[in-house]
Structure formats: structure tokens, C-alpha cells
Motif scaffolding. Sequence first.
Motif, PDB file in Angstrom:
ATOM      1  N   ASN A   1       0.350   1.300  11.902  1.00  0.00           N
ATOM      2  CA  ASN A   1       0.304  -0.016  11.265  1.00  0.00           C
ATOM      3  C   ASN A   1      -0.910  -0.159  10.342  1.00  0.00           C
ATOM      4  O   ASN A   1      -0.818  -0.678   9.235  1.00  0.00           O
ATOM      5  CB  ASN A   1       0.265  -1.112  12.331  1.00  0.00           C
ATOM      6  CG  ASN A   1       1.569  -1.231  13.081  1.00  0.00           C
ATOM      7  OD1 ASN A   1       2.613  -0.828  12.578  1.00  0.00           O
ATOM      8  ND2 ASN A   1       1.526  -1.759  14.293  1.00  0.00           N
TER       9      ASN A   1
ATOM     10  N   TRP B   1      -0.806  -0.671   6.341  1.00  0.00           N
ATOM     11  CA  TRP B   1      -1.466  -1.841   5.775  1.00  0.00           C
ATOM     12  C   TRP B   1      -2.559  -1.428   4.787  1.00  0.00           C
ATOM     13  O   TRP B   1      -2.690  -2.001   3.710  1.00  0.00           O
ATOM     14  CB  TRP B   1      -2.053  -2.684   6.889  1.00  0.00           C
ATOM     15  CG  TRP B   1      -2.745  -3.924   6.396  1.00  0.00           C
ATOM     16  CD1 TRP B   1      -2.177  -5.025   5.833  1.00  0.00           C
ATOM     17  CD2 TRP B   1      -4.143  -4.174   6.423  1.00  0.00           C
ATOM     18  NE1 TRP B   1      -3.145  -5.943   5.510  1.00  0.00           N
ATOM     19  CE2 TRP B   1      -4.351  -5.452   5.866  1.00  0.00           C
ATOM     20  CE3 TRP B   1      -5.243  -3.448   6.877  1.00  0.00           C
ATOM     21  CZ2 TRP B   1      -5.611  -6.014   5.745  1.00  0.00           C
ATOM     22  CZ3 TRP B   1      -6.502  -4.003   6.760  1.00  0.00           C
ATOM     23  CH2 TRP B   1      -6.661  -5.281   6.200  1.00  0.00           C
TER      24      TRP B   1
ATOM     25  N   ASP C   1      -0.423  -8.192   9.946  1.00  0.00           N
ATOM     26  CA  ASP C   1      -1.454  -7.160  10.114  1.00  0.00           C
ATOM     27  C   ASP C   1      -2.836  -7.771  10.270  1.00  0.00           C
ATOM     28  O   ASP C   1      -3.634  -7.319  11.097  1.00  0.00           O
ATOM     29  CB  ASP C   1      -1.431  -6.196   8.924  1.00  0.00           C
ATOM     30  CG  ASP C   1      -0.102  -5.457   8.805  1.00  0.00           C
ATOM     31  OD1 ASP C   1       0.282  -4.809   9.787  1.00  0.00           O
ATOM     32  OD2 ASP C   1       0.549  -5.549   7.758  1.00  0.00           O
TER      33      ASP C   1
END
Length: 444
Positions: free
Chosen positions: A258, A262, A316
Amino acid sequence: MRSFWMKIIGDPYRFSLEARIFNAICITSAVSLFFTIFLNMLLGIKQLVILMAAIFVVSVVCYYYSRFKMKVHSCIIVYMIALNILLIVNYKYNSGINGPSLLIFIISFFLTISIVPQKQYWFWITVNLLIVTTLLSVEYNYPHIILNTYADDQSRYIDHGYTYVFMALFIFLVATSVRKSYHTEQKLAEQKAAELEIANDTKNKLFSILAHDLRSPLASIQNYLEILSEFKMDEHERSSIKKHLLNATQHTQQMLSNLLSWSKSQMNGVTVNMTRLDLKEVLQSTFNIHQTIAAEKGIQLINQLKGGVFIMADVDMLQLIIRNLINNAIKFTAPGGEIVVSNDIVGDRCRVIIKDNGAGIPAEKQASIFSLKVSSTFGTKNEKGVGLGLVLCKEFTELQNGEIVFESMQGVGTTFYVSFSLYNGVNGITASEKEKLIGFNPSR
């Protein structure tokens, strides 16, 4: 007028400073030659009328190919050749040293140092000086070669006066264009420097985020591996540790994936993608990762997040904020302590509450806790951070139109409150659930 002029000479973002100056000179030359043609017609100098008409066409063609075909270097060479031919012929047919030719040669010198590429700089300067020296020498030794084209003194004075006025105007226009182009280039350079600094700051933040968020999970995995390699355990204990290790690895891998995704999306600057989020569902993976870390330190991490609460946030950034706050709570809570993660509703906002009974924040540090002025401190088991977590939390919370505040008492514990806007008020929450969630007194 300024925007019109910029449109004529070229957009600073597409054309170099050299190209914009050359385009301005081509336009100015064409205008000057256009009026000079009529002057020479009045003075009866047909040879110069024909030559200047030809140079006028060359200036227009050079401008077209430079401005619209982006062939500035080729056009500069053609323009300089045509200009020097004009000067030589003008000297011969415009009374030599008695005419305004030397003044025009100075203008030629000025143009040479203004527009030619650096590699051709000294070549064209040398050509200019050689032409002037040669013409003066020829006229001195063979004065009959140079024609006196003035019918009388009045014509001579008119020609000198006209040439001076137009050359002065020409220098003014070119110099003004150079100054404007220089200032535009300077602003572009400053803008690019600012953008580069922002990009560099963003890059540093991203690397700091990666280091900060991966430190604790990797340390946890390392500890599990050290236990497996250094201690003798029965099969049940080994199986339990392997299970914890597998869970920690899976959650860390998910978090790294993640973060990298991001980070890739943020390389052109930090952007916020506000979407409708189920608070409990989004934070579940974050909670699972830190529950393992907390258990390893002997801390109880309790999840009291209520389901069905929808907020507007960047997924995020939200996870990063809560990760850092829970990580800090674990860091400053002693073994046997307790951390509670919950949420409540105040008006049209939802608050995530991270409460610990750890060491607390010293009173003298509380005013600057969200700045880089506070150096990183060691946790209850000498955990070392990078001193950036709370800075990022505040910045990313505010980017989502949120607010972060805290209450802390040294030796008692710390509570962080992070508030976000609810999605369409209190979507998905029943009246009874809302009553259960509303338990915080704003006056505290």
C-alpha cells in the motif's frame, strides 16, 4: 499587450530565451526595414530598396521558421549571413563612411552578441570586425569604389537622422525584449527551483514514511526469528510463533504494498483523494498489524471502533495517521499497559480516539509536539523513532480538512483525537448507535 507580445515571440515554456530574443529581433528588423524601404525610395537609392526588400523577406521567413517550425539555429545562421550582406552593400551604395553604415554595423554587433549561439559567438564577432576593417581599408585606399548617393546635404542629414531614430528605437525594442525575456526566464527558473524543492521534500517525506512505518513491523518479525533460532521450544510453541510470524509478515507485506503504491502516486507532489470510507473496515488491517506488535511488548491493544461509520478521507493518509499514533502509543507505554482505539461523533464530524496509559508527554514539549523542533525520544524499551511521525500526522490530517489535538499528563498517559468529516452527516448510523458514540464532552 504583454500577453500578445509573448504570444508573438513564443511561450516561455516552449521556447528558449535565445529563441524568444531572435523572434523579437526578426519582428523588429522586419518593421524597421519596411519603413526604411520607403525612405530609400524617397532618396532615390534603388539598389538599397531592392536589397532591403530582400532582407525584409528573409526576416519574415526566418521568423516564421523559428516561431512555428522551431528551427531557430538554422534561422540564426541565415539571418546573420543576410544581415552582413546587407551591411556590405549598404556601405557601398550609401556613401560609405559619410553615411550611417558604421552606426548600422554597431547595431549588427549588438545583434550578434544578443542572438548567436555560444559556439558561434566569437566567429560572428570576428566576421563583423573583419567586414568593418576591410570596408574602411578599401574606402581609404580606393575611395572611388564607394558611391556618394546623397543629392545634397539635406538628404544626408535626413538619412543620418532617420537612421539614428530607427536604430535607437530598434535597440530599445530589442533591449526591452531581452530584459523581459530574461525576467521571464528568471521567474521560470525560480518556479522550477520551487517545484524541485517541493518534489525533493515530497521524496524525503515518502522515504521517511516508509522507514517510519516499516520499522516496528520489521523489528517484530526480527524478534520472532531470534526467538525461534535461540530458544528451544516444543512444537506447540513453535507453531504458535510461526503463526504470529506469518501474520506479521502478511500484514507488513500488505502495508508495504500500500505504501509503495501510494508513494508512486505521490511522486509529483502530495495529493489527496477524498472518498467515502467505512472507518472500522479501513483501519482493521492497521489494527491487526499493531496488535501483534503490542502483544510482543506485553501491551493490550483494544479495538473499540464502532462499525457503520462512514467518513470522507484519503484511505492511505488515514491509515498512515492511525499507524503512527498507535505506534507512538506502543512506544511510550510500558509492558502491562493498555491502549484503546475508539471513535465518537461530535456534530457532523467523527473522531478517532487513541488513548494510552503510558509515559505521557512532558509539559515543556507539548506546545511544539507537531513540529520538527522536537527531537525524537526513546520509548519505554529504548525504541528509537525518526522524529517525524506526529509532523506527518498533523500535515496529512489538515490536508483532509481534519483536525488533530491531544491531551496528555506525564506519568498518566496521552489521548489523541483525530477528527474527520462524516459522509453526508451520519450515514449508516442508527439513532441508538449515534447516542452510544456521542460520549465526549467538548469542554474537556
